[in-house]
Scaffold this motif. Structure first.
Motif, PDB file in Angstrom:
ATOM      1  N   GLU A  51      31.678  13.034   5.519  1.00  0.00           N
ATOM      2  CA  GLU A  51      31.752  13.577   6.870  1.00  0.00           C
ATOM      3  C   GLU A  51      31.490  15.093   6.879  1.00  0.00           C
ATOM      4  N   VAL A  52      30.919  15.575   7.992  1.00  0.00           N
ATOM      5  CA  VAL A  52      30.649  17.008   8.144  1.00  0.00           C
ATOM      6  C   VAL A  52      31.006  17.446   9.557  1.00  0.00           C
ATOM      7  N   MET A  53      31.425  18.694   9.674  1.00  0.00           N
ATOM      8  CA  MET A  53      31.622  19.376  10.952  1.00  0.00           C
ATOM      9  C   MET A  53      30.578  20.485  11.004  1.00  0.00           C
ATOM     10  N   LEU A  54      29.813  20.555  12.095  1.00  0.00           N
ATOM     11  CA  LEU A  54      28.715  21.506  12.141  1.00  0.00           C
ATOM     12  C   LEU A  54      28.503  22.035  13.555  1.00  0.00           C
ATOM     13  N   THR A  55      27.494  22.909  13.715  1.00  0.00           N
ATOM     14  CA  THR A  55      27.126  23.460  15.011  1.00  0.00           C
ATOM     15  C   THR A  55      25.747  22.941  15.413  1.00  0.00           C
ATOM     16  N   GLN A  56      25.406  23.129  16.677  1.00  0.00           N
ATOM     17  CA  GLN A  56      24.064  22.769  17.133  1.00  0.00           C
ATOM     18  C   GLN A  56      23.021  23.617  16.410  1.00  0.00           C
ATOM     19  N   GLY A  57      23.387  24.869  16.087  1.00  0.00           N
ATOM     20  CA  GLY A  57      22.462  25.729  15.347  1.00  0.00           C
ATOM     21  C   GLY A  57      22.139  25.171  13.979  1.00  0.00           C
ATOM     22  N   ALA A  58      23.139  24.596  13.294  1.00  0.00           N
ATOM     23  CA  ALA A  58      22.899  23.998  11.980  1.00  0.00           C
ATOM     24  C   ALA A  58      21.997  22.779  12.100  1.00  0.00           C
ATOM     25  N   LEU A  59      22.178  21.975  13.148  1.00  0.00           N
ATOM     26  CA  LEU A  59      21.308  20.821  13.377  1.00  0.00           C
ATOM     27  C   LEU A  59      19.866  21.264  13.609  1.00  0.00           C
ATOM     28  N   GLU A  60      19.690  22.352  14.369  1.00  0.00           N
ATOM     29  CA  GLU A  60      18.343  22.859  14.603  1.00  0.00           C
ATOM     30  C   GLU A  60      17.730  23.386  13.321  1.00  0.00           C
TER      31      GLU A  60
END
Length: 851
Positions: A140-149
């Motif tokens: 599992e990971v917790m991330l930001t929309q910036g990391a997805l981009e």
């Protein structure tokens, strides 16, 4: 003798005296009210600014902490847990990195494990939104929309519960394809390109918390103030290993200078208030000298006069303080936010202007205003007590100086204006000082606000507006590198409208063959600092196969050399460097000095393409190394801009770009610094971004932009700048009111003198010109004080709070506007008072007036 309780009589006299002299009572009450208002507003808005300053630092740092330590042994951790000054310790540990996905093969996103303290306490103030939960399972990971981009998933609409695959590299350099499941998405401040992972994930990543490359220990302290000596003592107490280091945050590291600077501003504010009250009370008593003298003729003692004036001060002070607190509350909580919004200076990201409040502000304002009233009334009370009845009966204001004056040179009106200012030097000093104090505080605050602006926080290195990097060179396999910044792209970038200059940085992979003089010394120091195995374990391999230990030869332009010399302590011979005879090495935090390396020679061998090296087993593989060249070492630098895409064990060798071109044809443009014709030009930035987006290698570019960094800082600051503007506006306004009040009292006390001048032929026009000249002289004296003493105090306070290391400069337009406004006020106020005076009766009536 029987005691006579006359307190009731004194109370009635105090009330009647105040009621009969309503005009003077109102002026005294306004003086106290303005002082209380000034102090309350400064404290309230100042606390708000300090809170915003604290919030800004939390957002820029990505969390609320006072110090961070890289790597921590069990013994050090026990020391921290036993230290009474440490409140809490949060852990954020590097757990490898994501190298690529199916949609972007130059991702380079870090994986971080955060413990409960770091995630829930330290990092929480920097987050604005959290959806889902922190990872518990290994994948599992917790991330930001910036990391997805960054991973190339911007168009896939991934959300909580969705999975994706990525190439991950652990702490040992092993790479594997992994599937990740999104357990949560967060938004806020700090680094956005990170995956937060679970403890189970970290346990199999190959890192240890004690390693500097992984463990990050964030500490918060009970104490808010740390001197430099105390910081050094704390660092020494931790018995750091060579690789470890402790860095204090801005507020912890610079807390005392910042507080002293703010205390200096508060001290000047209190001085303004004291001058204001002293002025009013002194003028009031001077106008009532006959009254106090007559009281003594009917038997009132000096002690009773003190009690009478004390009772008047208490009544006027109590009402004035209450009015000032009400006015300050209205201005601080309602007017300042409204003015700021009206001026349109609030950023959309800042949100509403919120004024912080603390109950202690009320108490502090009352105590300081009361103390100021007491201090300001001591001299006037002494004047009232000491005057005798005979002196009071014929009292006229007496000024120092000669009673007989010689005829001076120059214009008569100028001499009269100057004579007026020099007759009572103390009063003139008070007038000039009161105005100068207000504008000095304004100058100080405007300079501080300007220094805290977003453009001060962002990188201003080489005056570049954008730095573009070639992300393909971050790949371990050099056969996958592409020169996406070279050739046509660099030409099109230079020809873009609005671009003034493009400075490319060339990088060619090299190796440094072993030799006993320099290379052996460097590698021993490098292993001692950065490696967890002894140098002797790799010494034989380094001797036989130096191609297994890569580094970079970095080529810079002539204009970049101008900046490089600022980061090298030794003197660099410009001609030798540009001719390719000398070089500069990146120190890489090694404990080496210029004296250790200067004059030595470093040899560079052309690094083979991946797969060609390592074929020879026992001797140096000359074929694999290719051609070689040598440079004399001119010095060391700590500036990381002048490095290659990666750091190896051998040193990064910085030379001129021409030297790189002559050495090998296998070089790449690793980065390019772009400078616009107009700094912060949005149109030029848009054109440069469009050029990158149009490239077939668009996903392989990364960039940093001054415009984007300034926007981030502005968002992090919230309404801190607006609150600072409110503080400066309030203080400037109070300084002007102080001056207005002083001038009104001064001209009131000169009624008879001005009427006498009219009686001997001075016209209304000449009267106005004389008053204008007096105002100009006061303005000149005040601005001279502001430009000397005020500027000096501003510089001291600025440097005490200048943790950013920004150059000191005075904001031109605000200060010029202040100077023009000061001259305007100094001219307008005497004119308006003189005009009102001329309407106060005939010349005879004004000459005969006693008060």
């Amino acid at each position: 003798m029987l005691a006579n309780n006359n307190q009731g009589v004194i109370r009635r006299m105090a009330r009647r005296s105040l009621a009969s002299s309503r005009r003077r009572t109102v002026i005294m009450g306004l003086a106290v009210a303005l002082s209380a208002f000034m102090l309350f507003s400064v404290f309230t808005v100042g606390i708000t600014w300090f809170h915003m300053y604290h919030l800004q630092n939390i957002r820029l740092a990505g969390g609320d902490f006072d110090a961070v330590m890289y790597g921590m042994t069990e013994e050090q951790r026990e020391k921290c847990e036993e230290n009474p000054d440490i409140d809490r310790i949060g852990i954020a540990a590097v757990a490898g990195s994501v190298l690529s996905t199916d949609y972007d093969n130059t991702v380079n996103v870090g994986c971080i494990w955060a413990d409960d303290v770091y995630w829930n306490d330290i990092m929480a103030p920097a987050r604005t939104q959290v959806k889902g939960s922190y990872p518990q399972e290994e994948n599992e990971v917790m991330l930001t929309q910036g990391a997805l981009e960054t991973c190339g998933f911007e168009d896939m609409g991934l959300g909580i519960g969705d999975t994706f695959r990525a190439l991950w590299q652990d702490g040992q350099g092993n790479q594997m394809e992994r599937e990740f499941k999104i357990s949560g998405i967060w938004e806020g401040y700090g680094s956005q390109n990170e995956f937060y992972v679970s403890k189970a994930f970290y346990d199999q990543c190959g890192y240890q918390l004690s390693e500097v490359a992984s463990g990050r220990y964030f500490m918060t302290f009970h104490r808010n103030f740390w001197t430099q000596e105390e910081q050094t003592a704390f660092i020494d107490s931790m018995d750091l290993e060579k690789q470890q280091n402790i860095f204090f945050s801005v507020e912890a590291g610079y807390s005392i200078p910042i507080v002293l600077g703010l205390a200096g501003i508060a001290l000047v504010t209190c001085l303004c208030a004291c001058l204001l009250i002293y002025n009013i009370l002194y003028l009031s008593v001077a106008g009532n000298v006959r009254y106090y003298g007559l009281l003594q003729t009917i038997g009132m003692t000096g002690r009773q006069i003190r009690a009478l004036m004390g009772r008047q001060s208490v009544l006027v002070g109590g009402v004035g303080i209450a009015a000032g607190l009400l006015l300050g509350t209205g201005v601080s909580f309602f007017l300042i936010p409204s003015i700021v919004r009206f001026l349109g200076v609030r950023a959309k990201e800042a949100g509403p202007i919120e004024i912080s409040f603390h109950p202690a502000v009320f108490l502090l304002t009352i105590l300081l205003t009361g103390a100021t009233v007491w201090i300001g009334s001591r001299k006037p009370v002494k004047l009232a007590v000491c005057v005798s009845p005979i002196e009071a009966a014929g009292y006229r204001p007496v000024y120092g100086g000669k009673s007989v004056r010689k005829t001076g040179k120059g214009g008569l009106l100028w001499r009269l204006a100057l004579q007026q200012l020099t007759k009572d030097k103390r009063k003139t000093a008070v007038i000039i000082l009161s105005l100068a104090a207000g504008f000095s505080v304004f100058l100080c605050l405007v300079t501080m606000i300007q220094s805290q602006g977003p453009r001060t926080y962002v990188s201003n290195f080489m005056d570049q507006d954008m730095e573009i990097e070639n992300e393909t060179m971050a790949r371990a396999d050099n056969r996958q590198w592409k020169d996406i910044l070279g050739g046509d792209f660099l030409e099109r970038l230079s020809d873009t409208e609005g671009v003034a200059r493009v400075n490319p940085v060339l990088a060619a992979q090299i190796t440094v063959p072993w030799e006993p003089d320099f290379a052996d010394m460097w590698m021993r120091e490098f292993y001692d600092m950065w490696m967890y195995i002894p140098y002797e374990d790799d010494l034989q391999e380094y001797k036989e196969h130096p191609e297994n230990f890569g580094s970079f030869l970095v080529g810079i332009t002539e204009s970049d050399l101008d900046y490089l010399t600022d980061f090298v302590d030794a003197e660099i011979d410009r001609e030798d460097f540009l001719a390719g005879k000398t070089c500069v090495l990146y120190r890489n935090s090694l404990e080496l000095t210029d004296a250790d390396v200067m004059g030595k020679t470093v040899t560079c061998g052309e690094y083979p393409v991946e797969g060609l090296a390592g074929e020879a087993d026992a001797v140096l593989n000359e074929e694999a190394l290719g051609n070689t060249c040598s440079f004399e070492i001119a010095g060391l630098t700590d500036e990381s801009y002048f490095t290659g895409p990666m750091l190896g064990c051998p040193p990064v060798v910085i030379v001129s770009e021409q030297a790189v071109r002559e050495f090998t044809d296998r070089y790449y443009v690793s980065k390019a610094a772009v400078q616009y014709k107009e700094s912060y030009d949005e149109e030029t930035e848009s054109a440069v971004l469009s050029l990158m987006d149009a490239s077939p290698d668009a996903k392989d570019f990364s960039y940093t932009s001054r415009i984007r960094e300034a926007e981030t800082v502005k968002s992090a600051q919230g309404n801190m700048m607006e609150v600072g503007i409110g503080v400066a506006a309030v203080l400037a306004f109070i300084g002007i009111l102080n001056y207005i009040n002083t001038v009104i009292g001064n001209i009131q006390s000169r009624k008879r003198e001005l009427a006498a001048l009219e009686s001997i032929g001075m016209t209304d026009r000449q009267m106005r010109r004389m008053l204008v000249m007096e105002g100009l002289l006061v303005a000149a004296g005040s601005l001279l004080l502001v430009g000397t003493l005020g500027l000096g105090v501003t510089y001291v306070i600025y440097q005490s709070m200048n943790y950013m290391g920004a150059d000191f400069y005075v904001p031109l337009w605000p200060v010029a506007g202040m100077a023009v406004f000061a001259v305007f006020i100094c001219v307008l106020v005497p004119l308006a008072c003189g005009r009102a005076l001329m309407r106060g009766g005939s010349i005879v009536e004004r000459i005969r007036a006693v008060e």
